[in-house]
Design a protein around this motif. Structure first.
Motif, PDB file in Angstrom:
ATOM      1  N   PHE A   1     -25.962  23.235  36.521  1.00  0.00           N
ATOM      2  CA  PHE A   1     -25.881  21.766  36.641  1.00  0.00           C
ATOM      3  C   PHE A   1     -26.026  21.321  38.095  1.00  0.00           C
ATOM      4  O   PHE A   1     -26.639  20.297  38.372  1.00  0.00           O
ATOM      5  CB  PHE A   1     -24.550  21.258  36.081  1.00  0.00           C
ATOM      6  N   ALA A   2     -25.443  22.092  39.010  1.00  0.00           N
ATOM      7  CA  ALA A   2     -25.507  21.707  40.429  1.00  0.00           C
ATOM      8  C   ALA A   2     -26.969  21.582  40.868  1.00  0.00           C
ATOM      9  O   ALA A   2     -27.332  20.655  41.594  1.00  0.00           O
ATOM     10  CB  ALA A   2     -24.764  22.727  41.288  1.00  0.00           C
ATOM     11  N   LYS A   3     -27.803  22.498  40.407  1.00  0.00           N
ATOM     12  CA  LYS A   3     -29.217  22.450  40.804  1.00  0.00           C
ATOM     13  C   LYS A   3     -29.870  21.166  40.266  1.00  0.00           C
ATOM     14  O   LYS A   3     -30.540  20.451  40.996  1.00  0.00           O
ATOM     15  CB  LYS A   3     -29.948  23.696  40.296  1.00  0.00           C
ATOM     16  N   ILE A   4     -29.624  20.892  38.995  1.00  0.00           N
ATOM     17  CA  ILE A   4     -30.220  19.679  38.395  1.00  0.00           C
ATOM     18  C   ILE A   4     -29.734  18.427  39.128  1.00  0.00           C
ATOM     19  O   ILE A   4     -30.504  17.528  39.456  1.00  0.00           O
ATOM     20  CB  ILE A   4     -29.849  19.576  36.893  1.00  0.00           C
ATOM     21  N   ILE A   5     -28.439  18.412  39.412  1.00  0.00           N
ATOM     22  CA  ILE A   5     -27.848  17.224  40.043  1.00  0.00           C
ATOM     23  C   ILE A   5     -28.385  17.058  41.473  1.00  0.00           C
ATOM     24  O   ILE A   5     -28.768  15.959  41.893  1.00  0.00           O
ATOM     25  CB  ILE A   5     -26.300  17.330  39.985  1.00  0.00           C
ATOM     26  N   ALA A   6     -28.475  18.168  42.210  1.00  0.00           N
ATOM     27  CA  ALA A   6     -29.012  18.110  43.578  1.00  0.00           C
ATOM     28  C   ALA A   6     -30.497  17.738  43.541  1.00  0.00           C
ATOM     29  O   ALA A   6     -30.953  16.893  44.319  1.00  0.00           O
ATOM     30  CB  ALA A   6     -28.800  19.446  44.277  1.00  0.00           C
ATOM     31  N   ASP A   7     -31.249  18.351  42.621  1.00  0.00           N
ATOM     32  CA  ASP A   7     -32.688  18.060  42.531  1.00  0.00           C
ATOM     33  C   ASP A   7     -32.953  16.584  42.213  1.00  0.00           C
ATOM     34  O   ASP A   7     -34.008  16.052  42.529  1.00  0.00           O
ATOM     35  CB  ASP A   7     -33.365  18.922  41.444  1.00  0.00           C
ATOM     36  N   ASN A   8     -32.002  15.948  41.551  1.00  0.00           N
ATOM     37  CA  ASN A   8     -32.174  14.526  41.238  1.00  0.00           C
ATOM     38  C   ASN A   8     -31.625  13.619  42.346  1.00  0.00           C
ATOM     39  O   ASN A   8     -31.536  12.400  42.175  1.00  0.00           O
ATOM     40  CB  ASN A   8     -31.532  14.193  39.891  1.00  0.00           C
ATOM     41  N   GLY A   9     -31.256  14.227  43.461  1.00  0.00           N
ATOM     42  CA  GLY A   9     -30.934  13.452  44.666  1.00  0.00           C
ATOM     43  C   GLY A   9     -29.485  13.042  44.835  1.00  0.00           C
ATOM     44  O   GLY A   9     -29.175  12.240  45.714  1.00  0.00           O
ATOM     45  N   TYR A  10     -28.591  13.574  44.033  1.00  0.00           N
ATOM     46  CA  TYR A  10     -27.185  13.185  44.170  1.00  0.00           C
ATOM     47  C   TYR A  10     -26.483  14.043  45.229  1.00  0.00           C
ATOM     48  O   TYR A  10     -26.764  15.238  45.331  1.00  0.00           O
ATOM     49  CB  TYR A  10     -26.443  13.346  42.828  1.00  0.00           C
ATOM     50  N   PRO A  11     -25.547  13.464  45.978  1.00  0.00           N
ATOM     51  CA  PRO A  11     -24.840  14.246  46.985  1.00  0.00           C
ATOM     52  C   PRO A  11     -23.559  14.917  46.478  1.00  0.00           C
ATOM     53  O   PRO A  11     -22.970  15.737  47.180  1.00  0.00           O
ATOM     54  CB  PRO A  11     -24.477  13.195  48.055  1.00  0.00           C
TER      55      PRO A  11
END
Ligand SMILES: Cc1cc2nc3c(=O)[nH]c(=O)nc-3n(C[C@H](O)[C@H](O)[C@H](O)COP(=O)(O)O)c2cc1C
Length: 316
Positions: free
Chosen positions: A76-86
Motif C-alpha cells: 500500500f505504501a508504494k501505491i500511496i506514494a506513487d499517487n503523490g501522498y506524503p
C-alpha cells in the motif's frame, strides 16, 4: 489548531470529501476510510479509485490502511506514494470482530512487538510519514501503554487516539481521563478523536486537553457539517447561509449517487444513511427522518428533502 475529518467507511469516500470541501469547508485534513486487501490478497478497484489524485483534487487527504504485516504495508505504501501522498495512516482501532479477530485494527493492540516489527521493517523502505489511529485497548484501556513503549524510539509522525476500548464498539463515551493519562505517559504528541459533537463540548475538551492541537471529528461532522467551521470561527454561521450551503452539499451528493448507483432503492438507501445523522441538524429531525424513510421513489425523496432543508428549523 488542526481539525480533521475522521474516516467513516460508507460515508467519507471521495465524492463526500469533494462535496464537503467544495461546499462546506473548515477541515484541514481528511482521512480516507481504510484500504484493505481481500482474503485472496487482491485489491478491489474501489479502494484505488478512492485515492486517485484526480478524485481528490485540491483536497488534503491522508489514505488509511488496514494491514497486519509489513509486506501488505509496503504494498500500500508504494501505491500511496506513487499517487503523490506524503503520509499513510495505519488503522489500529477498528473494533469490529470480523476485523479484530483476524488480528487487524484493534486486534493488533495486544501485540506490541508485532506492531513494532512491522514498523521497523517498513520505515527504512518508505519515504511516507507514518501515523497511527488507535484505541486505548482491545479488552482493557491500559493496553495502549506497551504499544507506545515498544515504538517510542521510532519516527512516528503522529498518533491519533480514540479513547475507547474495542469491546465498547461505540457504546459509552470517549474517556477523556484515559486520553490525558496516555498523553502524560507518551513521548508522542497525541491527536484526539471521539464524541466531539458541538462547539460547546469542543471548547470544554480544549480546556482539558491543553497539549493537544489536532482534533479529529467523525460522526459529529456528518451530523453537523458546519461544526469544523464553527469551531474555527468561534461563532455560529447564520442559518440562511447554512441552509444554502447544506442544500448545495446535499444536491452534489445526490447527483453523484444518482449517477453511480443503479436503482432508486440503492440511491434512497445511500441518502437515508446520511439522514440518520443529518436529522440531528434539525429541531424536528427524528420526525423528518421518519417521513423521509417512507419515500419509495427518488423524486418523492427529492421533494421532501429539499423542503426540509429549505424550511425546517435548524438546531443551533
Ligand atoms: C460507520 C463508521 C465507519 C467507520 N470507519 C472507520 C474507518 O474506515 N477507519 C477508521 O479508522 N475508523 C473508522 N470509524 C471510526 C471513526 O473514524 C472514529 O474513530 C469514531 O467514529 C469516533 O469518532 P467520532 O465520535 O468523532 O465519530 C468508523 C466509525 C463509524 C461509526
Amino acid at each position: 489548531m488542526v481539525i480533521s475529518m475522521a474516516p467513516l467507511q460508507g460515508f467519507t469516500d471521495a465524492p463526500f470529501r469533494n462535496a464537503f470541501h467544495r461546499n462546506i469547508g473548515g477541515i484541514d485534513k481528511f482521512y480516507t476510510p481504510f484500504l484493505r486487501l481481500e482474503n485472496d490478497g487482491s485489491l478491489k478497484s474501489k479502494y484505488l479509485k478512492d485515492i486517485l489524485p484526480e478524485n481528490n483534487s485540491g483536497i488534503p487527504v491522508i489514505p488509511q490502511i488496514l494491514i497486519n504485516n509489513s509486506k501488505d504495508f509496503l504494498f500500500f505504501a508504494k501505491i500511496i506514494a506513487d499517487n503523490g501522498y506524503p503520509e499513510v495512516n495505519w488503522n489500529l482501532g477498528c473494533p469490529y470482530p470480523m476485523v479484530s479477530k483476524r488480528k487487524l485494527g484493534s486486534g493488533l493492540i495486544p501485540y506490541p512487538e508485532e506492531i513494532k516489527q512491522i514498523l521497523e521493517t517498513v520505515i527504512p523502505q518508505t519515504h511516507l510519514k507514518i501515523s497511527l489511529k488507535i484505541r486505548a485497548g482491545y479488552q482493557q484501556a491500559d493496553e495502549i501503554f506497551p504499544v507506545l513503549e515498544a515504538i517510542k524510539t521510532l519516527p512516528i509522525h503522529e498518533i491519533i487516539l480514540h479513547p475507547r476500548i474495542a469491546r465498547q464498539m461505540y457504546k459509552g463515551t470517549a474517556n477523556h481521563e484515559i486520553f490525558i493519562h496516555t498523553q502524560q505517559q507518551s513521548v508522542f504528541k497525541l491527536a484526539y478523536n471521539g464524541d466531539i459533537t458541538t462547539t460547546t463540548n469542543f471548547k470544554f475538551l480544549q480546556t482539558k486537553l491543553t497539549e493537544t492541537n489536532h482534533f479529529m471529528i467523525g460522526r459529529g461532522l456528518i451530523a453537523n457539517p458546519f461544526l469544523g467551521i464553527e469551531i474555527k470561527n468561534g461563532f455560529s454561521m447564520p442559518e440562511l447561509e447554512k441552509r444554502h450551503l447544506f442544500y448545495q452539499f446535499h444536491q452534489e451528493l445526490l447527483l453523484h449517487y444518482e449517477k453511480v448507483l443503479s436503482g432508486e432503492s440503492h440511491q434512497l438507501n445511500k441518502m437515508l444513511g446520511f439522514w440518520e445523522y443529518w436529522s440531528l441538524l434539525f429541531s424536528n429531525g427524528r420526525k423528518l427522518y421518519k417521513t423521509l424513510k417512507k419515500s419509495h421513489k427518488i423524486n418523492q425523496y427529492k421533494r421532501l428533502s429539499s423542503g426540509f432543508i429549505q424550511n425546517e428549523a435548524f438546531i443551533n
